[in-house]
Design a protein around this motif. Structure first.
Motif, mmCIF file in Angstrom:
data_model
loop_
_atom_site.group_PDB
_atom_site.id
_atom_site.type_symbol
_atom_site.label_atom_id
_atom_site.label_comp_id
_atom_site.label_asym_id
_atom_site.label_seq_id
_atom_site.Cartn_x
_atom_site.Cartn_y
_atom_site.Cartn_z
ATOM 1 N N ASP A 71 -13.691 -8.629 -2.073
ATOM 2 C CA ASP A 71 -15.058 -9.156 -2.213
ATOM 3 C C ASP A 71 -16.066 -8.058 -2.536
ATOM 4 O OD1 ASP A 71 -14.195 -11.735 -1.694
ATOM 5 O OD2 ASP A 71 -14.931 -11.773 0.374
ATOM 6 N N VAL A 72 -15.875 -6.882 -1.954
ATOM 7 C CA VAL A 72 -16.826 -5.784 -2.181
ATOM 8 C C VAL A 72 -16.330 -4.824 -3.271
ATOM 9 C CG1 VAL A 72 -17.791 -5.925 0.146
ATOM 10 C CG2 VAL A 72 -15.929 -4.317 -0.306
ATOM 11 N N SER A 73 -15.278 -5.232 -3.973
ATOM 12 C CA SER A 73 -14.710 -4.440 -5.077
ATOM 13 C C SER A 73 -14.285 -3.049 -4.639
ATOM 14 C CB SER A 73 -15.701 -4.346 -6.242
ATOM 15 O OG SER A 73 -16.016 -5.622 -6.716
ATOM 16 N N SER A 74 -13.634 -2.976 -3.477
ATOM 17 C CA SER A 74 -13.144 -1.690 -2.985
ATOM 18 C C SER A 74 -11.631 -1.632 -3.151
ATOM 19 C CB SER A 74 -13.510 -1.494 -1.513
ATOM 20 O OG SER A 74 -12.892 -0.311 -1.037
ATOM 21 N N ARG A 75 -11.199 -0.975 -4.220
ATOM 22 C CA ARG A 75 -9.766 -0.828 -4.455
ATOM 23 C C ARG A 75 -9.110 -0.047 -3.324
ATOM 24 N NH1 ARG A 75 -7.890 -1.142 -10.147
ATOM 25 N NH2 ARG A 75 -9.630 -1.996 -11.310
ATOM 26 N N ASN A 76 -9.847 0.920 -2.788
ATOM 27 C CA ASN A 76 -9.279 1.744 -1.724
ATOM 28 C C ASN A 76 -8.967 0.908 -0.488
ATOM 29 O OD1 ASN A 76 -8.522 4.305 -0.511
ATOM 30 N ND2 ASN A 76 -10.364 4.050 0.723
ATOM 31 N N GLN A 77 -9.894 0.065 -0.076
ATOM 32 C CA GLN A 77 -9.654 -0.761 1.106
ATOM 33 C C GLN A 77 -8.545 -1.780 0.850
ATOM 34 O OE1 GLN A 77 -13.664 -2.027 1.753
ATOM 35 N NE2 GLN A 77 -14.131 -0.275 3.054
ATOM 36 N N GLU A 78 -8.551 -2.342 -0.337
ATOM 37 C CA GLU A 78 -7.491 -3.285 -0.692
ATOM 38 C C GLU A 78 -6.136 -2.573 -0.689
ATOM 39 O OE1 GLU A 78 -6.391 -6.352 -4.306
ATOM 40 O OE2 GLU A 78 -8.294 -5.288 -4.375
ATOM 41 N N SER A 79 -6.106 -1.384 -1.262
ATOM 42 C CA SER A 79 -4.877 -0.594 -1.326
ATOM 43 C C SER A 79 -4.382 -0.229 0.070
ATOM 44 C CB SER A 79 -5.128 0.674 -2.151
ATOM 45 O OG SER A 79 -4.040 1.553 -2.079
ATOM 46 N N GLU A 80 -5.298 0.203 0.934
ATOM 47 C CA GLU A 80 -4.911 0.577 2.297
ATOM 48 C C GLU A 80 -4.426 -0.633 3.087
ATOM 49 O OE1 GLU A 80 -4.519 3.681 3.715
ATOM 50 O OE2 GLU A 80 -4.752 4.220 1.607
ATOM 51 N N GLY A 81 -5.014 -1.794 2.829
ATOM 52 C CA GLY A 81 -4.546 -3.014 3.477
ATOM 53 C C GLY A 81 -3.128 -3.367 3.063
ATOM 54 N N LEU A 82 -2.829 -3.182 1.783
ATOM 55 C CA LEU A 82 -1.473 -3.432 1.290
ATOM 56 C C LEU A 82 -0.483 -2.440 1.900
ATOM 57 C CD1 LEU A 82 -2.399 -4.171 -2.402
ATOM 58 C CD2 LEU A 82 -1.307 -5.783 -0.828
ATOM 59 N N LYS A 83 -0.921 -1.209 2.035
ATOM 60 C CA LYS A 83 -0.079 -0.194 2.682
ATOM 61 C C LYS A 83 0.238 -0.597 4.120
ATOM 62 C CE LYS A 83 -0.294 4.709 3.940
ATOM 63 N NZ LYS A 83 -1.154 5.903 3.861
ATOM 64 N N ARG A 84 -0.779 -1.106 4.816
ATOM 65 C CA ARG A 84 -0.578 -1.542 6.196
ATOM 66 C C ARG A 84 0.401 -2.719 6.254
ATOM 67 N NH1 ARG A 84 -2.522 1.498 7.781
ATOM 68 N NH2 ARG A 84 -4.719 1.266 8.113
ATOM 69 N N LEU A 85 0.270 -3.666 5.313
ATOM 70 C CA LEU A 85 1.198 -4.800 5.271
ATOM 71 C C LEU A 85 2.625 -4.322 5.012
ATOM 72 C CD1 LEU A 85 -0.877 -7.473 3.327
ATOM 73 C CD2 LEU A 85 -0.350 -7.436 5.778
ATOM 74 N N ALA A 86 2.782 -3.281 4.200
ATOM 75 C CA ALA A 86 4.112 -2.715 3.955
ATOM 76 C C ALA A 86 4.685 -2.135 5.248
ATOM 77 C CB ALA A 86 4.041 -1.636 2.869
ATOM 78 N N GLN A 87 3.849 -1.453 6.012
ATOM 79 C CA GLN A 87 4.300 -0.875 7.282
ATOM 80 C C GLN A 87 4.721 -1.974 8.263
ATOM 81 O OE1 GLN A 87 0.659 1.217 8.064
ATOM 82 N NE2 GLN A 87 1.453 3.176 7.297
ATOM 83 N N ILE A 88 3.949 -3.051 8.287
ATOM 84 C CA ILE A 88 4.259 -4.163 9.188
ATOM 85 C C ILE A 88 5.578 -4.821 8.778
ATOM 86 C CG2 ILE A 88 3.501 -6.467 9.933
ATOM 87 C CD1 ILE A 88 0.558 -5.328 9.525
ATOM 88 N N ALA A 89 5.734 -5.070 7.488
ATOM 89 C CA ALA A 89 6.965 -5.694 6.999
ATOM 90 C C ALA A 89 8.175 -4.804 7.284
ATOM 91 C CB ALA A 89 6.855 -5.979 5.501
ATOM 92 N N GLU A 90 7.997 -3.501 7.100
ATOM 93 C CA GLU A 90 9.092 -2.571 7.393
ATOM 94 C C GLU A 90 9.456 -2.612 8.876
ATOM 95 O OE1 GLU A 90 10.290 2.119 6.776
ATOM 96 O OE2 GLU A 90 8.228 1.491 6.398
ATOM 97 N N ARG A 91 8.444 -2.631 9.727
ATOM 98 C CA ARG A 91 8.686 -2.694 11.174
ATOM 99 C C ARG A 91 9.447 -3.968 11.543
ATOM 100 N NH1 ARG A 91 5.395 -0.892 15.689
ATOM 101 N NH2 ARG A 91 4.751 0.838 14.396
ATOM 102 N N ARG A 92 9.189 -5.039 10.813
ATOM 103 C CA ARG A 92 9.879 -6.309 11.077
ATOM 104 C C ARG A 92 11.280 -6.351 10.469
ATOM 105 N NH1 ARG A 92 4.646 -10.109 9.900
ATOM 106 N NH2 ARG A 92 3.992 -10.306 12.080
ATOM 107 N N GLY A 93 11.599 -5.337 9.657
ATOM 108 C CA GLY A 93 12.910 -5.306 9.009
ATOM 109 C C GLY A 93 12.959 -6.094 7.718
ATOM 110 N N ASN A 94 11.799 -6.496 7.204
ATOM 111 C CA ASN A 94 11.724 -7.229 5.940
ATOM 112 C C ASN A 94 11.456 -6.208 4.825
ATOM 113 O OD1 ASN A 94 11.157 -8.847 3.736
ATOM 114 N ND2 ASN A 94 10.044 -10.382 4.929
ATOM 115 N N PHE A 95 12.524 -5.581 4.365
ATOM 116 C CA PHE A 95 12.383 -4.469 3.431
ATOM 117 C C PHE A 95 12.003 -4.922 2.028
ATOM 118 C CE2 PHE A 95 15.242 -3.003 6.812
ATOM 119 C CZ PHE A 95 14.404 -2.044 7.344
#
Length: 125
Positions: free
Chosen positions: A61-85
C-alpha cells in the motif's frame, strides 16, 4: 527469557497503537515485521505468519519494496521452520527478486545523479 519477550511484545504493541493513531503506515509495517520476528523466535508460527502478511499488505500500500521483501523473507523462514521447503523456496525467491529490483532502482538513481553532475561539470568548462 519469557520476561524479555513479554517486555518486547508490550513495546511493539504500544508502537503499533501509536503508528495506527498517527497514520504512519510505513512505520506500522516495519513494526509488524518486528512483531513477526518476535513471534517466530517464540515459536508462535501462526502469529508470526499473520503479522508478516499484514506487513506485506501495508508495504504494498505504501509502495515499500523493502518492507514487502522483508515480509516475504519472514514467510520463507516460517515455512522453513514448519518443514514446508517448497513454500519456503517460493517465498525466498520472491524476496530475492524484490530485493534485487530495489537495488537495481537505487543503483540506477545513483548513476543518473552522477550523469547529471558530470554533464553539468562539463557544460561549465
Amino acid at each position: 527469557n519469557l520476561n524479555q519477550f513479554g517486555s518486547a511484545m508490550r513495546s511493539l504493541f504500544e508502537a503499533l497503537a501509536i503508528f495506527e493513531e498517527v497514520g504512519n503506515r510505513s512505520a506500522l509495517s516495519s513494526t509488524l515485521l518486528e512483531l513477526s520476528s518476535l513471534y517466530l523466535e517464540m515459536g508462535q508460527l501462526d502469529d508470526a505468519e499473520e503479522q508478516a502478511y499484514r506487513a506485506i499488505e501495508i508495504g504494498k500500500d505504501v509502495s515499500s519494496r523493502n518492507q514487502e521483501s522483508e515480509g516475504l523473507k519472514r514467510l520463507a523462514q516460517i515455512a522453513e521452520r514448519r518443514g514446508n521447503f517448497e513454500q519456503a523456496y517460493h517465498f525466498q525467491k520472491q524476496h530475492i527478486q524484490l530485493h534485487l529490483e530495489g537495488l537495481d532502482l537505487s543503483n540506477k538513481q545513483v548513476l543518473e545523479n552522477l550523469q547529471i553532475r558530470y554533464n553539468f561539470e562539463n557544460a561549465e568548462k
